[in-house]
Design a protein around this motif. Structure first.
Motif, PDB file in Angstrom:
ATOM      1  N   THR A 134       0.880  -1.238  -0.007  1.00 26.42           N
ATOM      2  CA  THR A 134      -0.087   0.044  -0.055  1.00 26.42           C
ATOM      3  C   THR A 134       0.938   1.174   0.138  1.00 26.42           C
ATOM      4  N   PRO A 135       1.754   1.472  -1.009  1.00 27.82           N
ATOM      5  CA  PRO A 135       2.574   2.559  -0.889  1.00 27.82           C
ATOM      6  C   PRO A 135       1.754   3.824  -1.452  1.00 27.82           C
ATOM      7  N   PRO A 136       2.225   5.033  -1.048  1.00 26.49           N
ATOM      8  CA  PRO A 136       1.348   6.082  -1.404  1.00 26.49           C
ATOM      9  C   PRO A 136       1.431   6.220  -3.120  1.00 26.49           C
ATOM     10  N   ARG A 137       0.358   6.898  -3.579  1.00 27.85           N
ATOM     11  CA  ARG A 137       0.088   6.791  -5.111  1.00 27.85           C
ATOM     12  C   ARG A 137       0.062   8.224  -5.487  1.00 27.85           C
ATOM     13  N   PRO A 138       0.910   8.995  -5.582  1.00 28.65           N
ATOM     14  CA  PRO A 138       0.709  10.306  -5.972  1.00 28.65           C
ATOM     15  C   PRO A 138       0.434  10.706  -7.390  1.00 28.65           C
ATOM     16  N   PRO A 139      -0.091  11.577  -7.811  1.00 30.59           N
ATOM     17  CA  PRO A 139      -0.513  11.662  -9.286  1.00 30.59           C
ATOM     18  C   PRO A 139       0.848  12.039  -9.992  1.00 30.59           C
ATOM     19  N   ASP A 140       0.900  11.503 -11.238  1.00 27.74           N
ATOM     20  CA  ASP A 140       2.050  11.865 -12.411  1.00 27.74           C
ATOM     21  C   ASP A 140       2.156  13.371 -12.688  1.00 27.74           C
ATOM     22  N   THR A 169      -5.638  19.432  -6.374  1.00 28.62           N
ATOM     23  CA  THR A 169      -4.906  19.869  -5.382  1.00 28.62           C
ATOM     24  C   THR A 169      -6.194  19.949  -4.336  1.00 28.62           C
ATOM     25  N   VAL A 170      -6.134  19.111  -3.354  1.00 28.98           N
ATOM     26  CA  VAL A 170      -7.242  18.883  -2.233  1.00 28.98           C
ATOM     27  C   VAL A 170      -6.783  19.284  -0.993  1.00 28.98           C
ATOM     28  N   ALA A 171      -7.835  20.071  -0.222  1.00 30.66           N
ATOM     29  CA  ALA A 171      -7.420  20.423   1.134  1.00 30.66           C
ATOM     30  C   ALA A 171      -8.535  19.848   1.976  1.00 30.66           C
ATOM     31  N   VAL A 172      -8.279  19.216   3.068  1.00 28.15           N
ATOM     32  CA  VAL A 172      -9.625  18.610   3.891  1.00 28.15           C
ATOM     33  C   VAL A 172      -9.584  19.631   4.801  1.00 28.15           C
ATOM     34  N   GLN A 203      -0.479   8.163   4.450  1.00 27.89           N
ATOM     35  CA  GLN A 203      -0.311   7.524   3.082  1.00 27.89           C
ATOM     36  C   GLN A 203      -0.960   8.587   2.285  1.00 27.89           C
ATOM     37  N   MET A 204      -2.154   9.519   2.805  1.00 29.74           N
ATOM     38  CA  MET A 204      -2.634  10.579   2.122  1.00 29.74           C
ATOM     39  C   MET A 204      -2.033  11.679   1.878  1.00 29.74           C
ATOM     40  N   ARG A 205      -1.071  12.206   3.222  1.00 29.77           N
ATOM     41  CA  ARG A 205      -0.498  13.104   3.250  1.00 29.77           C
ATOM     42  C   ARG A 205       0.863  13.076   1.902  1.00 29.77           C
ATOM     43  N   ALA A 206       1.494  11.833   1.934  1.00 31.76           N
ATOM     44  CA  ALA A 206       2.414  11.343   1.137  1.00 31.76           C
ATOM     45  C   ALA A 206       2.050  11.456  -0.233  1.00 31.76           C
ATOM     46  N   GLU A 207       0.721  11.353  -0.545  1.00 33.04           N
ATOM     47  CA  GLU A 207       0.122  11.484  -1.915  1.00 33.04           C
ATOM     48  C   GLU A 207      -0.083  12.825  -2.332  1.00 33.04           C
ATOM     49  N   GLY A 208      -0.278  13.902  -1.564  1.00 31.48           N
ATOM     50  CA  GLY A 208      -0.279  15.430  -1.577  1.00 31.48           C
ATOM     51  C   GLY A 208      -1.445  15.864  -1.137  1.00 31.48           C
ATOM     52  N   THR A 209      -2.294  15.303  -0.483  1.00 36.08           N
ATOM     53  CA  THR A 209      -3.397  15.643   0.345  1.00 36.08           C
ATOM     54  C   THR A 209      -3.201  16.621   1.532  1.00 36.08           C
ATOM     55  N   LYS A 210      -3.719  17.633   1.459  1.00 34.39           N
ATOM     56  CA  LYS A 210      -3.608  18.701   2.723  1.00 34.39           C
ATOM     57  C   LYS A 210      -4.669  18.772   3.541  1.00 34.39           C
ATOM     58  N   PHE A 211      -4.382  18.899   4.813  1.00 29.03           N
ATOM     59  CA  PHE A 211      -5.234  18.741   5.939  1.00 29.03           C
ATOM     60  C   PHE A 211      -5.186  19.915   6.989  1.00 29.03           C
ATOM     61  N   ARG A 212      -6.191  20.644   7.191  1.00 31.10           N
ATOM     62  CA  ARG A 212      -6.661  21.822   7.982  1.00 31.10           C
ATOM     63  C   ARG A 212      -7.561  21.236   9.151  1.00 31.10           C
ATOM     64  N   THR A 213      -6.892  20.996  10.271  1.00 31.98           N
ATOM     65  CA  THR A 213      -7.593  20.796  11.408  1.00 31.98           C
ATOM     66  C   THR A 213      -8.075  22.043  12.233  1.00 31.98           C
TER      67      THR A 213
END
Length: 495
Positions: A134-140, A169-172, A203-213
């Motif tokens: 289950t490695p990170p799968r960032p977009p090409d 580019t996604v921010a949660v 894993q999601m962070r490594a793929e590029g998803t940003k998080f705002r808690t």
């Protein structure tokens, strides 16, 4: 189909639970560590590889169950993990938290115990992590488009992962201080240890998803402002507006909502609190509501050391077998099920008033009474018939120093101003209105999960996240190759 006779020669064997006396003294998951792998290949052999696999239809994700059962029976974990993740972003969550409607739809379940699909699923998920599948799968490449996802429950996380992998580019945005929604603060540790959630988020962070808690959209950041900053917005806030119980004495101290109680217990496990201010320790506890949230309260109260715990269910006790006339195969039947929490309560005799497992069926709350200080001390109930009419002469009183209301949820919480600031249209039942493409009445704003569907299962939440991601991708680019397993108006199989 590795063993054509497996379903005839191998009996069903579930992942064994740890002894009750052991597990109620800690908050670890209830199952015996390491005990699933030795049995799971033979359990996968029980899959009949039937010509029309109704387990597909019973699961809104459309999981390729016969395929990964066959691969597991051959111990081909890499291919099994690939087939599993082809339809499900988070099988380690569903393998622990889903009630498994797929098993109710298993063809073998017509006249035998179903294949242990849920156990096979979690075994594949764990092997995938263990073996590095289950490695990170960032977009090409990046699309140059931006998406804000509001809510980090299973719907929001699934939508974010799909859209990130598609190149957006996604921010949660999450209102709580940690990610996960109800999986973080609503699900007790003994059902799912939070390290499963943490590794998926990493894993999601490594793929590029940003998080705002710690960011409540509508309060900490304006909803209309957010809409202008992103090319699309996905509302995945869940259904957190809890249902109330309007009976005399509701105002007494100690009568709490389940989702006021459970997050505090989870915060103790996170290290935020030494002791929950609502701890059940030494108290007589009554849980009003017979669903999964009530069972979560039950297991939590037992571990906190409650003097007694009783759970009230307004429905009559169901039978142990499917009613073929009312709920024929392959629908999900309402039958008597013994969760880990009920097994614990039954063995420990936490509810002297109950016959077996801490539940009083066909019981309706009449009122609460308290002491001179305004604290609840008793719950008064009455038995009801199938039409929920009181049965004369059946009133009784239970000691109650902590009452937990677990009556479900009606829709998204309106307190943060999100709905009003965006001008969203709402359905009469309190959910966000949307069209056949998951779009709300506000251009560029989409709604998915419990916020729009209403309270549902985790598999439906993930399916909604995957489907809304395809809709958003199509909105941003004109087409999409992302899978859309369900439509907004699809519902579970019923008669």
């Amino acid at each position: 189909m590795a063993d054509p006779k497996g379903f005839m020669t191998t009996p069903r064997q579930d992942w064994p639970r740890r002894p009750v006396e052991e597990r109620v003294r800690d908050w670890d998951e209830v199952y015996v560590p390491g005990a699933l792998l030795p049995i799971i290949t033979e359990q996968a052999d029980r899959c009949m590889d039937c010509g029309i696999p109704f387990c597909h239809e019973a699961c809104p994700l459309g999981n390729l169950i016969p395929e990964w059962n066959d691969l597991v029976s051959r111990e081909d974990w890499r291919q099994a993990a690939d087939r599993l993740h082809a339809t499900n972003n988070f099988p380690e969550f569903t393998g622990r938290l889903c009630p498994a409607p797929c098993e109710a739809g298993c063809v073998l379940a017509i006249n035998q115990p179903a294949v242990t699909i849920k156990n096979v699923e979690v075994a594949v998920a764990e092997q995938a992590w263990e073996l590095g599948f289950t490695p990170p799968r960032p977009p090409d490449r990046l699309s140059g488009r931006t998406v804000a996802v509001i809510g980090s429950g299973p719907t929001g996380l699934a939508a974010a992962q799909q859209l990130t992998r598609a190149g957006h580019t996604v921010a949660v945005y999450e209102k709580d201080d940690r990610l996960g929604g109800l999986m973080r603060y609503g699900i007790p540790e003994f059902k799912m240890e939070k390290h499963h959630l943490e590794r998926r988020i990493e894993q999601m962070r490594a793929e590029g998803t940003k998080f705002r808690t710690s960011t409540a959209v509508g309060r900490d950041v304006g909803a209309a402002e957010l809409r202008t900053r992103y090319d699309a917005v996905v509302i995945a806030t869940g259904a957190t507006a809890w249902r109330e119980l309007e009976v005399p004495g509701r105002e007494l101290a100690g009568v709490q909502q389940a989702m006021e109680y459970l997050p505090l217990a989870n915060r103790v496990r996170e290290g935020d609190l030494a002791v929950s201010p609502m701890s059940a320790a030494g108290k007589h506890v009554v849980i009003v509501g017979g669903g999964d949230t009530g069972a979560d309260c039950l297991g939590t109260a037992v571990r906190e050391g409650a003097a007694s715990v009783t759970q009230l269910d307004i429905y009559a006790q169901p039978g142990g077998e499917r009613d073929e006339d009312a709920e024929p195969w392959p629908t999900y039947p309402k039958i008597y099920r013994l969760s880990a929490a009920h097994e614990e309560a039954g063995e420990l005799r936490t509810a002297p008033a109950a016959d077996a497992d801490a539940r009083l069926f066909a019981a309706s709350t009449l009122r609460f009474t308290g002491d001179a200080d305004g604290r609840v001390r008793s719950l008064h109930l009455v038995e009801v018939d199938t039409a929920r009419r009181p049965v004369e002469g059946t009133q009784r009183t239970l000691p109650a120093e902590l009452v937990l209301l677990a009556l479900g949820f009606s829709g998204p919480d309106r307190g943060d101003g999100l709905v009003e600031q965006l001008g969203l249209e709402m359905e009469p039942r309190g959910t966000v209105a949307r069209d056949a493409g998951f779009a709300t009445n506000v251009p560029g704003v989409f709604a998915a999960g419990d916020a729009a569907r209403g309270q549902s299962l985790i598999v439906w939440a993930i399916a909604e996240g995957r489907a809304v991601a395809a809709a958003v991708d199509r909105h941003l680019t004109g087409s999409s190759q992302l899978p859309a397993p369900i439509g907004p108006y699809d519902r579970p199989m019923t008669v």
